[in-house]
Design a protein around this motif. Structure first.
Motif, mmCIF file in Angstrom:
data_model
loop_
_atom_site.group_PDB
_atom_site.id
_atom_site.type_symbol
_atom_site.label_atom_id
_atom_site.label_comp_id
_atom_site.label_asym_id
_atom_site.label_seq_id
_atom_site.Cartn_x
_atom_site.Cartn_y
_atom_site.Cartn_z
ATOM 1 N N ASN A 292 -43.041 67.811 34.810
ATOM 2 C CA ASN A 292 -42.131 68.387 35.799
ATOM 3 C C ASN A 292 -41.641 67.395 36.850
ATOM 4 N N TRP A 293 -42.484 66.453 37.235
ATOM 5 C CA TRP A 293 -42.153 65.584 38.365
ATOM 6 C C TRP A 293 -42.007 64.126 37.948
ATOM 7 N N ALA A 294 -40.979 63.466 38.524
ATOM 8 C CA ALA A 294 -40.787 62.023 38.311
ATOM 9 C C ALA A 294 -40.140 61.435 39.568
ATOM 10 N N PHE A 295 -40.498 60.184 39.874
ATOM 11 C CA PHE A 295 -39.950 59.490 41.039
ATOM 12 C C PHE A 295 -39.476 58.104 40.612
ATOM 13 N N THR A 296 -38.325 57.684 41.175
ATOM 14 C CA THR A 296 -37.725 56.401 40.804
ATOM 15 C C THR A 296 -37.416 55.576 42.040
ATOM 16 N N LEU A 297 -37.745 54.288 41.986
ATOM 17 C CA LEU A 297 -37.357 53.320 43.010
ATOM 18 C C LEU A 297 -36.281 52.413 42.421
ATOM 19 N N ASN A 298 -35.205 52.177 43.190
ATOM 20 C CA ASN A 298 -34.080 51.356 42.731
ATOM 21 C C ASN A 298 -33.846 50.191 43.682
ATOM 22 N N GLU A 299 -33.440 49.063 43.127
ATOM 23 C CA GLU A 299 -33.086 47.895 43.935
ATOM 24 C C GLU A 299 -31.922 47.170 43.258
ATOM 25 N N TYR A 300 -30.821 46.981 44.004
ATOM 26 C CA TYR A 300 -29.633 46.291 43.498
ATOM 27 C C TYR A 300 -29.252 45.188 44.488
ATOM 28 N N TYR A 301 -28.828 44.037 43.958
ATOM 29 C CA TYR A 301 -28.388 42.948 44.849
ATOM 30 C C TYR A 301 -27.164 42.263 44.258
ATOM 31 N N SER A 302 -26.167 42.040 45.129
ATOM 32 C CA SER A 302 -24.978 41.285 44.743
ATOM 33 C C SER A 302 -24.751 40.159 45.753
ATOM 34 N N PRO A 303 -24.474 38.946 45.288
ATOM 35 C CA PRO A 303 -24.176 37.858 46.227
ATOM 36 C C PRO A 303 -22.769 37.947 46.802
ATOM 37 N N ASN A 304 -21.924 38.813 46.223
ATOM 38 C CA ASN A 304 -20.525 38.887 46.664
ATOM 39 C C ASN A 304 -19.999 40.295 46.368
ATOM 40 N N PHE A 305 -20.394 41.246 47.194
ATOM 41 C CA PHE A 305 -20.098 42.657 46.948
ATOM 42 C C PHE A 305 -18.595 42.917 47.039
ATOM 43 N N LEU A 306 -18.038 43.525 45.974
ATOM 44 C CA LEU A 306 -16.610 43.821 45.894
ATOM 45 C C LEU A 306 -15.735 42.599 46.165
ATOM 46 N N ASN A 307 -16.272 41.429 45.881
ATOM 47 C CA ASN A 307 -15.539 40.172 46.072
ATOM 48 C C ASN A 307 -15.051 40.012 47.510
ATOM 49 N N THR A 308 -15.812 40.562 48.455
ATOM 50 C CA THR A 308 -15.450 40.444 49.871
ATOM 51 C C THR A 308 -15.978 39.161 50.498
ATOM 52 N N GLY A 309 -16.906 38.492 49.804
ATOM 53 C CA GLY A 309 -17.597 37.354 50.379
ATOM 54 C C GLY A 309 -18.915 37.727 51.014
ATOM 55 N N ALA A 310 -19.155 39.025 51.201
ATOM 56 C CA ALA A 310 -20.398 39.505 51.815
ATOM 57 C C ALA A 310 -21.407 39.859 50.733
ATOM 58 N N TRP A 311 -22.670 39.472 50.953
ATOM 59 C CA TRP A 311 -23.707 39.922 50.034
ATOM 60 C C TRP A 311 -23.981 41.414 50.273
ATOM 61 N N GLY A 312 -24.529 42.059 49.270
ATOM 62 C CA GLY A 312 -24.872 43.467 49.399
ATOM 63 C C GLY A 312 -26.214 43.752 48.767
ATOM 64 N N ASN A 313 -27.006 44.601 49.420
ATOM 65 C CA ASN A 313 -28.319 44.973 48.905
ATOM 66 C C ASN A 313 -28.497 46.480 49.068
ATOM 67 N N TYR A 314 -28.825 47.145 47.951
ATOM 68 C CA TYR A 314 -28.996 48.593 47.991
ATOM 69 C C TYR A 314 -30.371 48.965 47.461
ATOM 70 N N SER A 315 -31.098 49.787 48.229
ATOM 71 C CA SER A 315 -32.415 50.280 47.826
ATOM 72 C C SER A 315 -32.422 51.792 47.972
ATOM 73 N N SER A 316 -33.084 52.469 47.046
ATOM 74 C CA SER A 316 -33.139 53.923 47.145
ATOM 75 C C SER A 316 -34.372 54.463 46.439
ATOM 76 N N ILE A 317 -34.690 55.705 46.754
ATOM 77 C CA ILE A 317 -35.760 56.438 46.074
ATOM 78 C C ILE A 317 -35.189 57.771 45.604
ATOM 79 N N ILE A 318 -35.546 58.150 44.385
ATOM 80 C CA ILE A 318 -35.070 59.391 43.781
ATOM 81 C C ILE A 318 -36.269 60.241 43.386
ATOM 82 N N GLY A 319 -36.207 61.504 43.694
ATOM 83 C CA GLY A 319 -37.211 62.456 43.254
ATOM 84 C C GLY A 319 -36.558 63.503 42.368
ATOM 85 N N LYS A 320 -37.221 63.856 41.272
ATOM 86 C CA LYS A 320 -36.643 64.828 40.336
ATOM 87 C C LYS A 320 -37.704 65.810 39.875
#
Length: 331
Positions: free
Chosen positions: A179-207
């Motif tokens: 019935n239960w599952a949990f997920t940890l996510n981590e994403y990293y881009s050195p050039n998010f949307l080609n803007t020149g800015a790095w981007g880092n996204y972290s999240s937790i999901i419960g299902k």
């Protein structure tokens, strides 16, 4: 005596025949198991009322369609290699034709822990550069290409022709029980949307997946899931600079969350979800270059124009998808 001898011989022959028959039965073996086929293909499509990516609409809060194709190679039951291609319809300020995703990675499993590690490329072909407004250079004095000079958005927002980028990612899902599952996510881009800015996204999901008996023998399944994430950014290049920050703007970090309920039937899933962020309308405009943004009251340090965008605000999403695999659905 002869009769006794003949009788004994007959009994011996019958016994021998019975034993031979029994041995023949015992010698019959079960058919060998089917050979292990390591190859599989997953594919599917979806239609959704809004394409939301980390709390931000990619379709101007309008409907979007998507599809994907993912060949897989199972090294063994605990290790899978995969590559894939996907596409989504979008509505970006630079008028890019679509989002095309190319990705690949590995999925190892260790008991109740399932990992997913890979690289994801986001391609946005067919875009047009928008800067215009009579400018021949950005605020840092860097010259603009002729096409950027020629094209102006109505609200004077700016966006590059090509906003393609890539991310490396890692995920781990812990399955507690059926019935239960949990997920940890981590994403990293050195050039998010080609803007020149790095981007880092972290999240937790419960299902939470409801027991199969909830809807009796109908075959309908149900789940409830939610996600909380945070997106961090670096500083853009000078193309997106403003008078106070001619070399580039530090995009505002933000939190995003969503919660929803889903219903499954065979290969179909209907997902109903609410999504939101804590990003202000002004900072949202600076990040998205929203071509529909308006007003003058949403001034922030990185958004001196005061334009406000609702692309990062609350949204409800209804999504109907179909997902199949060759091994499970096409045999």
């Amino acid at each position: 005596m002869k009769k006794l001898a003949l009788l004994a011989t007959a009994l011996a022959m019958i016994s021998s025949s019975a034993m031979a028959a029994d041995m023949a039965v015992k010698a019959v073996k079960a058919p060998p198991p089917a050979p292990f086929d390591p190859w599989d293909v997953a594919f599917g499509s979806a239609i959704m009322s809004d394409y939301i990516f980390r709390g931000v609409t990619q379709s101007n809060h309008n409907p979007s369609v998507s599809a994907y194709f993912e060949p897989r190679y199972n090294v063994n039951k605990d290790l899978q290699l995969y590559v894939g291609v996907a596409g989504e319809s979008i509505s970006f300020p630079n008028r890019a034709a679509a989002e095309i995703d190319v990705y690949g990675g590995i999925r190892p499993t260790f008991g109740a822990f399932a990992f997913d590690i890979g690289v994801w490329g986001y391609l946005y072909p067919g875009g047009t550069c928008y800067y215009g407004g009579g400018a021949v250079a950005d605020f840092a004095g860097n010259p603009l290409s002729p096409d950027c000079q020629a094209n102006t958005l109505t609200n004077l927002n700016v966006m590059k022709k090509d906003v393609s980028f890539f991310e490396v990612y890692g995920k781990v899902t812990y399955t507690v029980n059926d019935n239960w599952a949990f997920t940890l996510n981590e994403y990293y881009s050195p050039n998010f949307l080609n803007t020149g800015a790095w981007g880092n996204y972290s999240s937790i999901i419960g299902k939470y997946t409801a027991p199969s008996t909830v809807f009796g023998t109908s075959g309908v399944g149900m789940y409830v899931s939610g996600e909380f994430g945070r997106q961090w950014f670096g500083t853009s290049d000078s193309f997106y600079g403003v008078p106070a920050f001619p070399g580039g703007i530090k995009y505002a970090d933000y939190n995003t969350w969503n919660i929803g309920i889903g219903f499954t039937y065979k290969v179909f899933t209907l997902d109903l979800r609410y999504s939101d962020t804590d990003m202000s309308k002004g900072d949202c405009n600076a990040f998205t270059s929203d071509y529909t943004a308006g007003g003058t009251a949403n001034v922030t340090p990185i958004n001196p124009s005061g334009l406000g965008s609702n692309w990062c605000g609350a949204a409800g999403i209804a999504k109907l998808s179909v997902d199949l695999t060759a091994m499970s659905n096409l045999k």
